[in-house]
Design a protein around this motif. Structure first.
Motif, PDB file in Angstrom:
ATOM      1  N   LEU A   1       0.977  -1.141   0.047  1.00 12.71           N
ATOM      2  CA  LEU A   1      -0.098   0.234   0.173  1.00 12.71           C
ATOM      3  C   LEU A   1       0.976   1.394  -0.178  1.00 12.71           C
ATOM      4  CD1 LEU A   1      -3.147   0.271   0.238  1.00 12.71           C
ATOM      5  CD2 LEU A   1      -2.802   0.813   2.661  1.00 12.71           C
ATOM      6  N   ASP A   2       0.586   1.963  -1.025  1.00 12.12           N
ATOM      7  CA  ASP A   2       1.550   3.372  -0.992  1.00 12.12           C
ATOM      8  C   ASP A   2       0.892   4.317  -0.064  1.00 12.12           C
ATOM      9  OD1 ASP A   2      -0.758   4.344  -2.308  1.00 12.12           O
ATOM     10  OD2 ASP A   2      -0.034   4.253  -4.274  1.00 12.12           O
ATOM     11  N   ALA A   3       1.874   5.373   0.082  1.00 10.52           N
ATOM     12  CA  ALA A   3       1.620   6.610   0.897  1.00 10.52           C
ATOM     13  C   ALA A   3       0.200   7.261   0.754  1.00 10.52           C
ATOM     14  CB  ALA A   3       2.460   7.481   1.073  1.00 10.52           C
ATOM     15  N   ALA A   4      -0.116   7.355  -0.646  1.00 12.09           N
ATOM     16  CA  ALA A   4      -1.304   8.050  -1.025  1.00 12.09           C
ATOM     17  C   ALA A   4      -2.553   7.366  -0.727  1.00 12.09           C
ATOM     18  CB  ALA A   4      -1.536   8.419  -2.537  1.00 12.09           C
TER      19      ALA A   4
ATOM     20  N   VAL B   1       6.286  -1.080   6.699  1.00 10.78           N
ATOM     21  CA  VAL B   1       7.604  -1.539   6.158  1.00 10.78           C
ATOM     22  C   VAL B   1       7.886  -0.957   4.703  1.00 10.78           C
ATOM     23  CG1 VAL B   1       7.439  -3.423   7.179  1.00 10.78           C
ATOM     24  CG2 VAL B   1       6.182  -3.512   5.362  1.00 10.78           C
ATOM     25  N   GLU B   2       8.986  -1.117   4.090  1.00  9.39           N
ATOM     26  CA  GLU B   2       9.165  -0.840   2.887  1.00  9.39           C
ATOM     27  C   GLU B   2       8.072  -1.279   1.918  1.00  9.39           C
ATOM     28  OE1 GLU B   2      12.953  -0.333  -0.579  1.00  9.39           O
ATOM     29  OE2 GLU B   2      12.919  -1.472   1.405  1.00  9.39           O
ATOM     30  N   GLY B   3       7.339  -0.425   1.073  1.00 11.53           N
ATOM     31  CA  GLY B   3       6.423  -0.640   0.117  1.00 11.53           C
ATOM     32  C   GLY B   3       4.927  -1.180   0.840  1.00 11.53           C
ATOM     33  N   GLY B   4       4.770  -0.630   1.981  1.00 14.89           N
ATOM     34  CA  GLY B   4       3.319  -1.026   2.572  1.00 14.89           C
ATOM     35  C   GLY B   4       3.340  -1.297   4.125  1.00 14.89           C
TER      36      GLY B   4
ATOM     37  N   SER C   1       7.262   2.503  15.328  1.00 15.69           N
ATOM     38  CA  SER C   1       6.110   2.935  14.912  1.00 15.69           C
ATOM     39  C   SER C   1       5.203   1.832  14.676  1.00 15.69           C
ATOM     40  CB  SER C   1       6.741   3.627  13.511  1.00 15.69           C
ATOM     41  OG  SER C   1       5.424   4.391  12.939  1.00 15.69           O
ATOM     42  N   TYR C   2       4.057   2.153  14.621  1.00 14.09           N
ATOM     43  CA  TYR C   2       2.805   1.272  14.243  1.00 14.09           C
ATOM     44  C   TYR C   2       1.732   1.898  13.763  1.00 14.09           C
ATOM     45  CZ  TYR C   2       0.603   2.600  18.538  1.00 14.09           C
ATOM     46  OH  TYR C   2      -0.146   3.357  19.842  1.00 14.09           O
ATOM     47  N   VAL C   3       0.388   1.324  13.291  1.00 13.61           N
ATOM     48  CA  VAL C   3      -0.714   1.856  12.812  1.00 13.61           C
ATOM     49  C   VAL C   3      -1.519   2.273  13.977  1.00 13.61           C
ATOM     50  CG1 VAL C   3      -2.338   1.556  11.154  1.00 13.61           C
ATOM     51  CG2 VAL C   3      -0.200   1.004  10.431  1.00 13.61           C
ATOM     52  N   ALA C   4      -2.025   3.352  14.352  1.00 17.62           N
ATOM     53  CA  ALA C   4      -3.029   3.451  15.448  1.00 17.62           C
ATOM     54  C   ALA C   4      -4.361   3.853  15.033  1.00 17.62           C
ATOM     55  CB  ALA C   4      -2.499   4.770  16.181  1.00 17.62           C
ATOM     56  N   GLY C   5      -4.419   4.283  13.829  1.00 15.24           N
ATOM     57  CA  GLY C   5      -5.826   4.639  13.457  1.00 15.24           C
ATOM     58  C   GLY C   5      -5.886   4.096  11.773  1.00 15.24           C
ATOM     59  N   GLY C   6      -6.955   3.498  11.529  1.00 14.24           N
ATOM     60  CA  GLY C   6      -7.216   2.785  10.052  1.00 14.24           C
ATOM     61  C   GLY C   6      -6.819   1.287  10.144  1.00 14.24           C
ATOM     62  N   SER C   7      -6.569   0.771  11.252  1.00 14.44           N
ATOM     63  CA  SER C   7      -6.132  -0.639  11.227  1.00 14.44           C
ATOM     64  C   SER C   7      -7.106  -1.478  10.707  1.00 14.44           C
ATOM     65  CB  SER C   7      -5.594  -1.040  12.591  1.00 14.44           C
ATOM     66  OG  SER C   7      -6.543  -1.096  13.485  1.00 14.44           O
ATOM     67  N   PHE C   8      -8.060  -1.444  11.050  1.00 23.43           N
ATOM     68  CA  PHE C   8      -9.393  -2.190  10.555  1.00 23.43           C
ATOM     69  C   PHE C   8      -9.338  -2.160   8.931  1.00 23.43           C
ATOM     70  CE2 PHE C   8     -13.710  -3.213   9.238  1.00 23.43           C
ATOM     71  CZ  PHE C   8     -14.067  -4.527   9.901  1.00 23.43           C
ATOM     72  N   VAL C   9      -9.298  -1.321   8.433  1.00 20.18           N
ATOM     73  CA  VAL C   9      -9.036  -1.058   6.803  1.00 20.18           C
ATOM     74  C   VAL C   9      -7.999  -1.846   6.447  1.00 20.18           C
ATOM     75  CG1 VAL C   9      -8.873   0.719   4.728  1.00 20.18           C
ATOM     76  CG2 VAL C   9     -10.236   1.403   6.856  1.00 20.18           C
ATOM     77  N   LEU C  10      -6.908  -1.816   6.961  1.00 23.24           N
ATOM     78  CA  LEU C  10      -5.794  -2.564   6.637  1.00 23.24           C
ATOM     79  C   LEU C  10      -5.914  -4.007   6.671  1.00 23.24           C
ATOM     80  CD1 LEU C  10      -2.713  -0.566   8.160  1.00 23.24           C
ATOM     81  CD2 LEU C  10      -3.749  -0.573   5.575  1.00 23.24           C
ATOM     82  N   LYS C  11      -6.720  -4.426   7.950  1.00 27.26           N
ATOM     83  CA  LYS C  11      -7.085  -5.980   8.003  1.00 27.26           C
ATOM     84  C   LYS C  11      -8.025  -6.142   6.868  1.00 27.26           C
ATOM     85  CE  LYS C  11      -9.764  -8.624  11.151  1.00 27.26           C
ATOM     86  NZ  LYS C  11     -10.516  -8.852  12.132  1.00 27.26           N
ATOM     87  N   SER C  12      -9.056  -5.404   6.330  1.00 26.76           N
ATOM     88  CA  SER C  12      -9.920  -5.788   5.356  1.00 26.76           C
ATOM     89  C   SER C  12      -9.141  -5.939   3.922  1.00 26.76           C
ATOM     90  CB  SER C  12     -10.938  -4.729   5.262  1.00 26.76           C
ATOM     91  OG  SER C  12     -11.768  -4.441   6.475  1.00 26.76           O
ATOM     92  N   GLU C  13      -8.144  -4.980   3.784  1.00 26.55           N
ATOM     93  CA  GLU C  13      -7.346  -5.307   2.739  1.00 26.55           C
ATOM     94  C   GLU C  13      -6.725  -6.515   2.528  1.00 26.55           C
ATOM     95  OE1 GLU C  13      -7.617  -3.410  -0.060  1.00 26.55           O
ATOM     96  OE2 GLU C  13      -9.328  -2.189   0.813  1.00 26.55           O
ATOM     97  N   LEU C  14      -6.067  -6.698   3.587  1.00 30.41           N
ATOM     98  CA  LEU C  14      -5.206  -8.155   3.852  1.00 30.41           C
ATOM     99  C   LEU C  14      -5.933  -9.317   3.755  1.00 30.41           C
ATOM    100  CD1 LEU C  14      -2.410  -9.319   4.467  1.00 30.41           C
ATOM    101  CD2 LEU C  14      -3.081  -9.112   7.054  1.00 30.41           C
ATOM    102  N   GLY C  15      -7.067  -9.200   3.977  1.00 35.08           N
ATOM    103  CA  GLY C  15      -8.077 -10.365   3.896  1.00 35.08           C
ATOM    104  C   GLY C  15      -8.513 -10.407   2.369  1.00 35.08           C
ATOM    105  N   LYS C  16      -8.538  -9.514   1.639  1.00 37.64           N
ATOM    106  CA  LYS C  16      -8.779  -9.609   0.245  1.00 37.64           C
ATOM    107  C   LYS C  16      -7.676  -9.999  -0.542  1.00 37.64           C
ATOM    108  CE  LYS C  16     -12.096  -5.584   0.235  1.00 37.64           C
ATOM    109  NZ  LYS C  16     -12.298  -4.230  -0.295  1.00 37.64           N
TER     110      LYS C  16
END
Length: 446
Positions: free
Chosen positions: A108-111, A394-397, A424-439
């Motif tokens: 996942l890129d920064a944008a 991490v690098e690239g996502g 550093s860790y993801v404090a906000g939006g982690s549920f969105v990342l979980k959904s994308e990882l599942g896809k």
């Protein structure tokens, strides 16, 4: 003579049989040796190369070419890697796994991360408190609730207040007619008359004594009567004040007005016109509902965590509403039947949301402990059933980092393994990342 005699027919047959057996045994031995020679001996690589160079090959070699090539491939692999064929297999499997996408890595890129609402935070020490939840019920604030009694026996002449009505301090609630009030007002009026006469007599005796006309004893006696009349009048007036009645008028000595003691709501009414009441009958109950109590029962094991002055959050069970208050009282005794101690929290109720009788849940902070490494509780997600992870950049996502958790509260969770302080860790939006990882994982499986 016997040696010179020619052999007999029987002897010749025996010799022929022995010769046949020897020939057959030799042929069998030769066949056995020839059949086991390729498995027993390894072909010489130099001889093999020489044979290929000369281009000569026997009929047997031509027929066994596939087996020879296969055996040669195995033997060459064995010569190249020594005695570790399994290591070669493992290496090939590892290379194959390396080419496959990792299940816990999300590209996942920064944008895209910004669009998804991903925000970062840094792990660090935090105070984590354990929460104690107790059931409770909203009650009247007894410090601001009054059971209004007439304090004199009488009959209701009129009732001005109704159930549920907001009243102000001093507002008329009801009017009674009472013989007792009439007697006390009559007593006050008589005491006032006697006081006026005693004051006049005293003034006259004082003047006569000063003019040397009357004796001093008459003057002192008039002075004593005046003081007694003053006491009697004051006593009669205080009796009326004690029951909340004034001096009244001459034509309404028996009328008694019942008034509100403070601002509040009439929550109970037990009076109607023409009804006779006693001096101890609670005819109205008025409560100032701008402040209420949240009462709860605390069991013995939880008593050490419920302290006066402790902050608490009260949640309504019937609707979405909460309020913050402090523990105002904890009972010193445990009930013999319930084996619990009463406790209460004072809540401000300016809008009247917290109605007496409403069931609530009370959350209190039982204790607070320091954690060396902690993350926001909202940052923790679970994958593969119940495996807790925290997404880290991490690098690239982002990568789903497995963690081992410790103590937790509504805000922070302790991390025992998987993350270090300052990471550093993801404090906000982690549920969105979980959904994308599942896809991504589902697409890889298909």
């Amino acid at each position: 003579m016997n040696a010179m005699n020619p052999p007999t027919t029987s002897s010749r047959r025996t010799a022929v049989a022995i010769a046949v057996i020897l020939v057959l045994g030799a042929a069998g031995a030769f066949a056995i040796l020839r059949g086991t020679e390729p498995a027993a001996t390894k072909p010489d690589s130099h001889a093999h190369a020489g044979a290929e160079k000369s281009g000569g090959k026997s009929e047997h070699q031509h027929e066994d070419k596939p087996e020879g090539q296969h055996a040669h491939g195995k033997e060459q692999a064995h010569d190249d890697h020594g005695d570790e064929p399994q290591g070669e297999h493992s290496h090939e499997g590892g290379a194959h796994a390396a080419n496959e996408p990792q299940q816990d890595l999300l590209k996942l890129d920064a944008a895209a991360a910004k669009t998804a609402g991903v925000t970062l935070a840094t792990t660090g020490p935090a105070a984590i408190g354990s929460t104690l939840q107790l059931p409770g019920e909203i009650r009247f604030n007894e410090d601001k609730t009054a059971h209004v009694v007439p304090r004199v026996a009488g009959v209701a002449e009129s009732v001005a207040a109704n159930l549920g009505q907001m009243v102000k301090k001093g507002q008329l609630l009801a009017t009674l007619t009472s013989p007792a009030v009439s007697e006390q007002r009559s007593e006050l009026m008589a005491a006032q008359k006697r006081l006026a006469l005693a004051r006049t007599t005293y003034q006259r005796e004082k003047q006569l004594w000063q003019e040397k006309i009357s004796a001093e004893q008459d003057y002192l006696q008039a002075q004593q009567v005046l003081r007694e009349a003053e006491i009697a009048a004051a006593n009669a007036q205080q009796k009326l004040a004690a029951i909340g009645a004034g001096a009244g008028s001459a034509g309404a000595l028996n009328r008694f007005e019942l008034r509100a003691p403070f601002d509040g709501v009439i929550v109970e009414k037990h009076l109607s016109v023409g009804e006779a009441v006693q001096d101890s009958t609670a005819v109205f109950t008025i409560s100032d509902l701008r402040s209420v109590w949240a009462e709860m029962k605390v069991s013995a094991p939880d008593l050490p965590f419920v302290r006066v002055g402790e902050k608490a959050v009260v949640h309504a069970t019937a609707f979405e509403s909460k309020a913050t208050g402090v523990v105002a009282y904890v009972g010193a005794l445990i009930g013999q039947e319930t084996r619990t101690a009463p406790a209460r929290i004072t809540l401000d109720n300016p809008e009247g949301i917290w109605r007496p009788g409403l069931f609530v849940n009370v959350d209190l902070t039982a204790s607070s402990q320091q954690a060396a490494v902690a993350v926001a509780t909202a940052a923790i997600q679970k994958i593969e059933g119940d495996k807790p992870v925290v997404f880290v950049p991490v690098e690239g996502g982002f990568k789903a980092q497995s963690v081992k958790l410790g103590k937790a509260d509504a805000r922070n969770t302790e991390v025992l393994q998987g993350l270090s302080a300052g990471q550093s860790y993801v404090a906000g939006g982690s549920f969105v990342l979980k959904s994308e990882l599942g896809k991504a994982t589902a697409e890889h499986v298909h």
